[in-house]
Design a protein around this motif. Structure first.
Motif, PDB file in Angstrom:
ATOM      1  N   PHE B 135       0.851  -1.193   0.000  1.00  0.00           N
ATOM      2  CA  PHE B 135       0.000   0.000   0.000  1.00  0.00           C
ATOM      3  C   PHE B 135       0.883   1.238   0.000  1.00  0.00           C
ATOM      4  O   PHE B 135       1.795   1.367   0.811  1.00  0.00           O
ATOM      5  N   PHE B 136       0.604   2.153  -0.933  1.00  0.00           N
ATOM      6  CA  PHE B 136       1.382   3.387  -1.051  1.00  0.00           C
ATOM      7  C   PHE B 136       0.814   4.377  -0.035  1.00  0.00           C
ATOM      8  O   PHE B 136      -0.192   5.030  -0.285  1.00  0.00           O
ATOM      9  N   ALA B 137       1.445   4.427   1.139  1.00  0.00           N
ATOM     10  CA  ALA B 137       0.908   5.184   2.280  1.00  0.00           C
ATOM     11  C   ALA B 137       1.367   6.629   2.204  1.00  0.00           C
ATOM     12  O   ALA B 137       2.386   7.018   2.760  1.00  0.00           O
ATOM     13  N   VAL B 138       0.581   7.400   1.489  1.00  0.00           N
ATOM     14  CA  VAL B 138       0.908   8.793   1.231  1.00  0.00           C
ATOM     15  C   VAL B 138       0.005   9.682   2.060  1.00  0.00           C
ATOM     16  O   VAL B 138      -1.122   9.316   2.338  1.00  0.00           O
ATOM     17  N   GLY B 139       0.506  10.835   2.444  1.00  0.00           N
ATOM     18  CA  GLY B 139      -0.396  11.790   3.057  1.00  0.00           C
ATOM     19  C   GLY B 139       0.223  12.549   4.213  1.00  0.00           C
ATOM     20  O   GLY B 139       1.366  12.301   4.606  1.00  0.00           O
ATOM     21  N   PHE B 140      -0.574  13.467   4.741  1.00  0.00           N
ATOM     22  CA  PHE B 140      -0.164  14.224   5.919  1.00  0.00           C
ATOM     23  C   PHE B 140      -0.559  13.446   7.173  1.00  0.00           C
ATOM     24  O   PHE B 140      -0.888  12.261   7.093  1.00  0.00           O
ATOM     25  N   GLU B 141      -0.578  14.120   8.300  1.00  0.00           N
ATOM     26  CA  GLU B 141      -0.923  13.472   9.561  1.00  0.00           C
ATOM     27  C   GLU B 141      -2.315  12.828   9.487  1.00  0.00           C
ATOM     28  O   GLU B 141      -2.599  11.863  10.192  1.00  0.00           O
ATOM     29  N   THR B 142      -3.172  13.373   8.620  1.00  0.00           N
ATOM     30  CA  THR B 142      -4.565  12.906   8.530  1.00  0.00           C
ATOM     31  C   THR B 142      -4.672  11.424   8.193  1.00  0.00           C
ATOM     32  O   THR B 142      -5.501  10.711   8.742  1.00  0.00           O
ATOM     33  N   THR B 143      -3.864  10.963   7.245  1.00  0.00           N
ATOM     34  CA  THR B 143      -3.998   9.579   6.801  1.00  0.00           C
ATOM     35  C   THR B 143      -3.103   8.633   7.605  1.00  0.00           C
ATOM     36  O   THR B 143      -3.196   7.417   7.445  1.00  0.00           O
ATOM     37  N   ALA B 144      -2.271   9.202   8.474  1.00  0.00           N
ATOM     38  CA  ALA B 144      -1.317   8.362   9.220  1.00  0.00           C
ATOM     39  C   ALA B 144      -1.990   7.350  10.157  1.00  0.00           C
ATOM     40  O   ALA B 144      -1.546   6.200  10.223  1.00  0.00           O
TER      41      ALA B 144
END
Lengths: 350, 376
Positions: B135-144
């Protein structure tokens, strides 16, 4: 949303084999078995019954001619299946030209291994959709490809229909001041497909809006004739694409009002959640008309009498300002450009 | 729809706009940090409604835009690896890597799937025990939190065929980086509401002090944004510089503590390269060593170095608000959404794409920062 369509009867299949194999596309006995028990039986009519290499048709005068291929995953979706989609899609394209659809060709490309009961169900739905639209399937073809070389079933249909005597459909006739009419609520088809594909469930099931539009188009042409200048159905790419293409083609501007865009509440909620814009979402039972300003309100009122177009609105108007661009007046009182989509709508991260 | 319609009400919007107009006396430049806010500003035509004194600048909060080139290259490399199912959020697919995008890899036969949640990737991993699911875990704190939760789930389920390709970035260090740039003119920030719903807003107090700027935690609906702008303008006009919370229905000062706990169970803070910008110290997350088996880079020993960015792309300066997209010589010419040179032209949240599509033809005067500043 409850589907307004009545369930059509689909008897048990007349086939003694469970799946379609390569042999059914070989042109031999098994092909005949598939065609005799299926296509010829369900879609019976005088033209098809000749079983010629092609159909011999009595055409006269100006004729609308349109073709479309249907590839959809999943093949069965809430509110319909690929079969009726293939009939309605081409019927509607002919109708958008101001034509009265009469004849269809029907070609299948089947991936080996398709359960015969699925094929049968698709066929029944084609039969039903053709009957409802009042068109004959007059010629066709069936091919079977290796497993993995297709996606269950692809369908191509081509339609012919004589042009309505009062129709004068041409983007070249569009002038500033003309009104843009949208026939019903939008984005239901896209969201119905996506909800199945992504395994998303909503409290109320969202159904595709696939339906034929030829009868309502004929009624409009009967009543308003050449005061209607343009029809298009906003399928792939949605309303935004049709308006942008038309703005580009006519070198005129299009100005629409976001408050007027009809979207069912459950579809709107799904679009919000998924980060999709209803304006760019596909429809299968909606059309856009551009008409002389004087008839717009009367036409919308007329459309409201028909359940297929009961949410019709005047979406906006054509303008000489900002040629080639589509502008939207937002609910808040701002304005923005409605651009042409680049590719498929991709859901946003956050 | 509850929580939506009342935040899109045109009467309320008009009232707030009037108040903004009454309050503002001088030109101000306000940066909205998050791409979602950019999207909402342009989609609702708000840029066109604001008084001419207020210039909105689109910040670096577009995860698609700031994911470094080498990570796109790694994602493409993994996607093309035999037996791998590469899962990603939708809008990462079109972002150009140095060789190709994930969408092009997919067209070439790679199994790339668009998901809405990393937990779906867990299900795919369970259903495909003989395949490797990344899974390409991209994002800011929101998706963490969701990404961290996926790791914890995978661990609990004993999954051996699931991993994350992590590219997480953090807002506060990015704001610091933007403010420290000598060319930056930003007077106030609208903070990303969803990031703060996870992390709270206590970590912004030192930034307000250090740079003497108002920071307003702001939501995403039109009324949220207008209110956030009003709060910023009020502070600016009064010479104040405080952290204020407009998005009270979702954000508390301390944030979502259980979510933070999950994040810091799985991730630790690390230096991170921001595409178009540079390496920003302590501005990202990486997977902790104790969960190394779920780190795709380690698992597949991916060794891909940072590739050269296209020199014609001025994404970094644009994301810092130093220049406007239209001031980039390539804008709309060599660089269009169909043929992007850099990531901000790809995502609908990207500043360049937003300008390309929506706003610049309407009110050219709001675009020229220098002109506005020279008046002050």
């Amino acid at each position: 949303m409850k589907n307004k369509k009545t369930e059509f009867p689909c008897p048990e299949p007349d086939f003694d084999f469970p799946v379609i194999t390569l042999a059914h596309g070989s042109g031999g006995k098994l092909t005949n078995k598939l065609l005799d028990g299926g296509v010829f039986k369900r879609l019976k009519n005088d033209f098809l019954d000749l079983r010629h290499d092609g159909a011999i048709l009595p055409l006269e005068g100006q004729t609308a001619f349109s073709t479309d291929s249907f590839v959809i995953n999943p093949v069965f979706f809430p509110g319909g299946n690929i079969g009726e989609l293939a009939v309605n899609g081409t019927v509607n394209d002919v109708a958008m030209c101001g034509g009265i659809p009469q004849y269809l060709s029907l070609s299948f490309i089947i991936e080996e291994g398709l359960p015969v009961k699925d094929f049968w169900k698709i066929l029944c739905s084609i039969e039903n959709a053709a009957r409802e639209a009042g068109v004959y399937v007059v010629t066709g073809d069936t091919k079977v490809v290796d497993k993995g070389k297709g996606d269950k079933i692809f369908i191509n249909t081509t339609g012919l229909g004589k042009i309505h005597p009062k129709a004068d459909i041409s983007p070249a006739r569009i002038r500033p001041g003309d009104k843009i009419i949208l026939s019903n609520h939008i984005a239901a088809h896209s969201i119905a497909i996506l909800s199945i594909r992504e395994g998303l469930t909503f409290e109320t099931e969202i159904e595709s809006d696939t339906t034929n539009l030829n009868h309502v188009i004929k009624d409009l042409l009967d009543k308003f004739g050449a005061d209607i200048k343009f029809f298009r159905d906003p399928t792939r790419g949605g309303v935004a694409t049709v308006l942008n293409e038309t703005a580009g083609q006519t070198a005129l501007g299009m100005e629409i009002v976001s408050e007027n865009i009809p979207v069912l509440p459950q579809v709107k909620a799904a679009c919000e959640m998924l980060g999709l814009d209803p304006l760019y979402s596909a429809n299968e039972g909606v059309f856009i008309a551009i008409v002389k300003p004087g008839i717009a309100d009367e036409m919308v009122h007329f459309l409201h009498q028909n359940p297929k177009t009961e949410k019709a609105v005047v979406l906006g108007e054509v303008t000489a300002d900002h040629p080639g661009k589509v502008l939207m007046n937002t609910t808040l009182g701002g304005r923005r450009v409605v651009h042409m989509p680049v590719g498929e709508q991709l859901p946003r991260i956050c | 729809m509850k929580y939506l319609d009342e935040f899109r009400n045109s009467e309320i919007a008009k009232n707030i706009l009037n108040e903004i107009k009454k309050t503002v006396t001088r030109p101000w430049i306000i940066m909205e940090v998050c791409g979602g806010q950019t999207h909402s500003l342009v989609k609702n035509g708000i840029l066109d409604m604001l008084p001419k004194e207020i210039a909105m600048v689109h910040g670096p909060g577009c995860p698609v835009c700031v994911t470094p080139l080498h990570l796109i290259d790694k994602a493409v490399y993994l996607a093309e690896k035999e037996g791998v199912i590469m899962c990603s959020f939708g809008d990462m697919l079109r972002v150009p890597g140095s060789r190709k995008s994930l969408l092009e890899a997919k067209a070439g036969g790679a199994d790339v799937r668009i998901l809405y949640s990393p937990l779906e990737a867990i299900r795919i991993a369970q259903q495909n025990p003989d395949r490797e699911v990344v899974f390409f875990a991209v994002g800011f704190e929101t998706t963490a939190p969701a990404n961290a939760l996926a790791v914890l789930h995978a661990k609990k389920l004993g999954l051996k065929n699931f991993s994350l390709l992590v590219s997480h970035v953090l807002v506060p260090p990015a704001i610091e980086n933007v403010m420290e740039d000598v060319d930056s003119h930003i007077d106030a920030f609208l903070l990303a509401g969803h990031v703060c719903s996870i992390m709270g807003y206590w970590e912004y107090y030192p930034l307000a002090e250090k740079f003497k700027i108002p920071l307003i935690v702001t939501g995403f609906e039109p009324i949220d944004l207008l209110q956030g702008i009003l709060m910023a303008v009020k502070q600016l006009e009064a010479g104040k510089y405080e952290v204020e919370n407009q998005y009270t229905r979702a954000v508390t000062e301390e944030g979502n503590l259980p979510a933070q706990e999950i994040i810091f169970e799985v991730f630790e803070v690390t230096d991170q390269v921001w595409r178009g910008m540079e390496l920003i110290p302590n501005s990202g997350y990486k997977i902790k060593d104790k969960y190394a088996e779920f780190d795709a880079v380690k698992k597949f020993k991916v060794d891909i170095q940072e590739a050269e960015e296209n020199q014609k792309c001025l994404a970094g300066e644009i994301m810092k608000g130093i220049i406007k997209p239209y001031q980039c010589p390539a804008f709309g010419k060599e660089c269009t959404p169909e043929n992007p040179l850099g990531a901000p032209m790809v995502s609908s949240e990207g500043a360049c794409a937003a300008y390309y599509h929506f706003s610049d033809m309407l009110r050219p005067e709001i675009l020229d920062l220098n002109k506005i500043k020279s008046k002050s």
